[in-house]
Design an enzyme around this catalytic site. Structure first.
Site, PDB file in Angstrom:
ATOM      1  N   ASP B  26       0.780  -1.255   0.000  1.00 54.17           N
ATOM      2  CA  ASP B  26       0.000   0.000   0.000  1.00 54.17           C
ATOM      3  C   ASP B  26       0.805   1.295   0.000  1.00 54.17           C
ATOM      4  O   ASP B  26       0.423   2.266   0.675  1.00 54.17           O
ATOM      5  CB  ASP B  26      -0.976   0.000   1.188  1.00 54.17           C
ATOM      6  CG  ASP B  26      -1.988  -1.148   1.127  1.00 54.17           C
ATOM      7  OD1 ASP B  26      -2.795  -1.265   2.055  1.00 54.17           O
ATOM      8  OD2 ASP B  26      -1.959  -1.926   0.138  1.00 54.17           O
ATOM      9  N   GLU B  74      -4.511  -0.891  -1.537  1.00 65.17           N
ATOM     10  CA  GLU B  74      -5.844  -1.007  -0.956  1.00 65.17           C
ATOM     11  C   GLU B  74      -6.767  -0.073  -1.725  1.00 65.17           C
ATOM     12  O   GLU B  74      -6.416   1.073  -2.013  1.00 65.17           O
ATOM     13  CB  GLU B  74      -5.865  -0.609   0.527  1.00 65.17           C
ATOM     14  CG  GLU B  74      -7.274  -0.774   1.108  1.00 65.17           C
ATOM     15  CD  GLU B  74      -7.384  -0.526   2.603  1.00 65.17           C
ATOM     16  OE1 GLU B  74      -6.329  -0.478   3.262  1.00 65.17           O
ATOM     17  OE2 GLU B  74      -8.516  -0.379   3.096  1.00 65.17           O
ATOM     18  N   LYS B 132      -6.570  -4.946  -3.403  1.00 58.59           N
ATOM     19  CA  LYS B 132      -7.325  -5.608  -2.340  1.00 58.59           C
ATOM     20  C   LYS B 132      -8.345  -4.663  -1.732  1.00 58.59           C
ATOM     21  O   LYS B 132      -8.080  -3.474  -1.607  1.00 58.59           O
ATOM     22  CB  LYS B 132      -6.359  -6.109  -1.258  1.00 58.59           C
ATOM     23  CG  LYS B 132      -5.504  -5.028  -0.600  1.00 58.59           C
ATOM     24  CD  LYS B 132      -4.546  -5.656   0.410  1.00 58.59           C
ATOM     25  CE  LYS B 132      -3.659  -4.631   1.099  1.00 58.59           C
ATOM     26  NZ  LYS B 132      -4.388  -3.666   1.929  1.00 58.59           N
ATOM     27  N   LYS B 135      -7.799  -5.448   4.437  1.00 56.31           N
ATOM     28  CA  LYS B 135      -6.505  -5.080   5.001  1.00 56.31           C
ATOM     29  C   LYS B 135      -5.463  -6.139   4.686  1.00 56.31           C
ATOM     30  O   LYS B 135      -4.336  -5.835   4.310  1.00 56.31           O
ATOM     31  CB  LYS B 135      -6.595  -4.895   6.525  1.00 56.31           C
ATOM     32  CG  LYS B 135      -7.737  -4.003   7.001  1.00 56.31           C
ATOM     33  CD  LYS B 135      -7.685  -2.612   6.433  1.00 56.31           C
ATOM     34  CE  LYS B 135      -8.764  -1.729   7.035  1.00 56.31           C
ATOM     35  NZ  LYS B 135      -8.841  -0.429   6.321  1.00 56.31           N
ATOM     36  N   THR B 161       0.176   0.367   6.472  1.00 54.48           N
ATOM     37  CA  THR B 161       0.725   0.823   7.730  1.00 54.48           C
ATOM     38  C   THR B 161       1.003  -0.389   8.624  1.00 54.48           C
ATOM     39  O   THR B 161       0.367  -1.420   8.490  1.00 54.48           O
ATOM     40  CB  THR B 161      -0.234   1.767   8.481  1.00 54.48           C
ATOM     41  OG1 THR B 161      -1.479   1.098   8.728  1.00 54.48           O
ATOM     42  CG2 THR B 161      -0.494   3.047   7.694  1.00 54.48           C
ATOM     43  N   ASP B 163       0.412  -1.001  11.649  1.00 54.52           N
ATOM     44  CA  ASP B 163      -0.638  -1.437  12.578  1.00 54.52           C
ATOM     45  C   ASP B 163      -1.874  -1.966  11.854  1.00 54.52           C
ATOM     46  O   ASP B 163      -2.803  -2.448  12.487  1.00 54.52           O
ATOM     47  CB  ASP B 163      -1.046  -0.281  13.507  1.00 54.52           C
ATOM     48  CG  ASP B 163      -1.566   0.940  12.737  1.00 54.52           C
ATOM     49  OD1 ASP B 163      -2.175   1.832  13.374  1.00 54.52           O
ATOM     50  OD2 ASP B 163      -1.361   1.024  11.501  1.00 54.52           O
ATOM     51  N   CYS B 165      -2.514  -2.872   7.520  1.00 52.07           N
ATOM     52  CA  CYS B 165      -2.376  -3.824   6.416  1.00 52.07           C
ATOM     53  C   CYS B 165      -1.121  -4.681   6.493  1.00 52.07           C
ATOM     54  O   CYS B 165      -1.127  -5.845   6.083  1.00 52.07           O
ATOM     55  CB  CYS B 165      -2.460  -3.094   5.075  1.00 52.07           C
ATOM     56  SG  CYS B 165      -4.063  -2.277   4.865  1.00 52.07           S
TER      57      CYS B 165
END
Lengths: 211, 227
Positions: B26, B74, B132, B135, B161, B163, B165
Site C-alpha cells: 500500500d 488497498e 485488495k 486489510k 501501515t 498497525d 495492512c
C-alpha cells in the site's frame, strides 16, 4: 422490539455507537469468544480470570436475548502436525503455544450449552474452519468479540471478520493478554480512524443495551 | 515498548531467492503523499512518507537479488461493489470517505490518482500488483495461489501501515504456513504509539507469527545468499 425478541438498541461504544448502521439484531449477531482455553487462562493470570468472568456474564445475557454464541478453540488434531514453520515457531516458545486436541490445556475454560464450537489451527479462526460458513447461515453482518489473547486469536479473528465486511465490537474487558501493554495497543488501534477494525465497549455497556 | 529479537530469518537456512517474495504494501499516494487522502483529512503523512525511501531501497535490493516482487494497493472497484457499507460509513466520519471525490480523484478507487503507488515505489511492468478491498493482502485476492504456484515460501513484508495492512498480511501469512519477515524500518503507522506497540507485540515470544528485522539485516541476508 424488546431484547427478548432478538433485537436491542445500540450499544454505547467507542468510537461510534454500535452497530454503525441500523439497530442491533442480536439474533443474527454472534458473540464470538476466541481461545478461552485452559492453558491460555493460566498464562493470563488475574487478567484472564477477570476476562472469563465478564465473558460468562456476556454469554448469559446474549443467550437469554436469543443471540448465537460461538466459542473458538485453537489446536491441532492429534495425528496432524502443524505446518513446518508454524511447528518450528511453536516448539521454541514457552507461552501461547498451539496445543494438541484433547489435552488438558487445550480444553475450553467455559462450558456453554448450545454454543457453536469452532476448531482452528491458527489464530485467525476463519482460516481452515467453517466459521465463515456459519456466519453466512446466520446472515450475520455484525459480531461481538472477546477471548484470549487480545493480540492473538481475538484480534486475528476480529480483523479478519472486518475484512469480510462485518461490523465488529470488541468487548475489551472480556479479553486479556499476558501483557497489558499489548492489550492496550490492540484496543487503541481498533478504534483508530473511526474504527479501523470496529468499535470497542465494556461488558457493562453490552449488558445495559440488552436490558 | 521495544522490538524484541525474533529469529534469524529464514528459520531453516539461507535465503533462497527463488522461494522468496518481497511484498510492498500500500505505498499509495492516498496514504503516504501530500495531497493524498490522509493529508486531505488533516492528518499527518510525516510517518508514512518516511517509509517511502526505505521501501524504495528494499525494492531495489529485492530486484537485484532476483526475488519475486509484488505490490499491493488497498482500494475499491469503480462501482464500489466491493465496498462494505460500514467501511464506507466509517471513512466518511471526517467528511471525505472512500469513493468520494477528493483533490486527487476519488478516494481509494482503482484508477484514480490518489490510489496509485508513489513514484519511488512504482511497480515495474513485470511485477504483479495486487488490488485488495481488505486489510490483509491474503484475503479475497489471488496472492496465496500465486505464491504457492511459484513455490514461494518466504515473504519479506514492508510498506504501510504497520498497525493495519502490514500486520494483517503478516498474521494471515503465518496462519497460511509462510515464513514471513517484517522490515521494521521500512514500515510505519500514522501514529507512533500504534507503530511501536504493534512491533512490540509482533516480536514477542521469539516471533509467534514470523520474524522482524531491519532493512540492513535483510540486505546482509541477500548478500550472503548471493555469495
Amino acid at each position: 422490539m424488546t431484547a427478548t425478541e432478538g433485537s436491542a438498541p445500540q450499544i454505547e461504544a467507542t468510537p461510534y455507537r454500535y452497530p454503525a448502521l441500523g439497530k442491533l439484531c442480536v439474533r443474527r449477531t454472534p458473540l464470538i469468544l476466541t481461545g478461552f482455553q485452559k492453558a491460555a487462562l493460566a498464562e493470563t493470570g488475574v487478567a484472564g480470570a477477570e476476562a472469563l468472568k465478564k465473558a460468562e456474564a456476556l454469554v448469559g445475557a446474549w443467550g437469554a436475548a436469543g443471540g448465537p454464541v460461538i466459542l473458538t478453540r485453537r489446536g491441532r488434531p492429534r495425528g496432524v502436525a502443524l505446518g513446518e514453520v508454524a511447528g518450528w515457531r511453536n516448539a521454541r516458545r514457552d507461552a501461547d503455544k498451539m496445543l494438541v486436541e484433547g489435552g488438558a490445556g487445550w480444553a475450553l475454560a467455559l462450558e456453554v450449552e448450545r454454543a457453536i464450537v469452532v476448531d482452528h489451527m491458527g489464530d485467525n479462526a476463519f482460516l481452515g474452519s467453517d466459521l465463515d460458513h456459519i456466519l453466512h447461515q446466520l446472515l450475520a453482518e455484525t459480531a461481538v468479540f472477546g477471548g484470549l489473547l487480545t493480540e492473538g486469536t481475538v484480534h486475528a479473528t476480529m480483523r479478519a471478520a472486518n475484512d469480510r465486511g462485518l461490523d465488529g465490537l470488541l468487548v475489551a474487558d472480556a479479553a486479556a493478554s499476558t501483557d497489558p501493554a499489548f492489550h492496550a495497543t490492540i484496543v487503541s488501534l481498533t478504534t483508530f480512524g473511526n474504527g479501523l477494525f470496529g468499535a470497542v465497549a465494556n461488558t457493562a455497556d453490552v449488558l445495559k443495551a440488552l436490558k | 515498548m521495544q522490538v524484541a529479537a525474533t529469529y534469524p530469518w529464514p528459520h531453516d537456512g539461507p535465503l533462497v531467492p527463488a522461494q522468496t517474495a518481497l511484498i510492498a504494501i500500500d505505498m499509495q499516494r492516498d496514504f503516504c503523499a501530500a495531497g493524498g487522502w490522509v493529508d486531505q483529512l488533516g492528518e499527518s503523512v510525516e510517518n508514512t512518507a518516511r517509509a517511502i525511501a526505505p521501501v524504495s531501497r528494499a525494492l531495489q535490493i529485492a530486484r537485484e537479488a532476483r526475488l519475486t516482487v509484488i505490490h499491493t494497493r488497498e482500494g475499491h472497484r469503480r462501482d464500489l461493489s466491493d465496498l462494505n457499507p460500514v467501511k464506507q460509513w466509517r471513512t466518511r466520519a471526517h467528511g471525505l470517505g472512500i469513493g468520494d471525490e477528493g483533490t486527487a480523484g476519488r478516494i481509494l478507487v482503482r484508477g484514480e490518482e490518489g490510489h496509485g503507488l508513489v513514484d519511488p515505489c512504482a511497480a515495474l511492468a513485470s511485477e504483479l500488483v495486487i488490488d485488495k478491498a481488505g486489510k490483509s493482502a491474503l484475503y479475497a485476492t489471488p496472492l496465496d495461489g500465486v505464491l504457492r504456484s511459484q513455490g514461494i515460501r518466504n515473504l519479506v513484508i514492508c510498506g504501510v501501515t504497520s498497525d493495519c495492512c502490514v500486520q494483517s498480511t503478516f498474521r494471515d501469512a503465518a496462519d497460511l504456513g509462510y515464513d514471513a519477515l517484517i522490515l521494521t524500518d521500512a514500515t510505519a503507522a500514522v501514529e507512533d504509539h500504534h507503530h511501536t506497540g504493534m512491533l512490540a507485540l509482533l516480536s514477542a515470544h521469539g516471533g509467534r507469527w514470523g520474524a522482524l528485522a531491519s532493512l540492513t539485516a535483510f540486505e546482509a541476508a541477500v548478500t550472503r545468499a548471493a555469495a
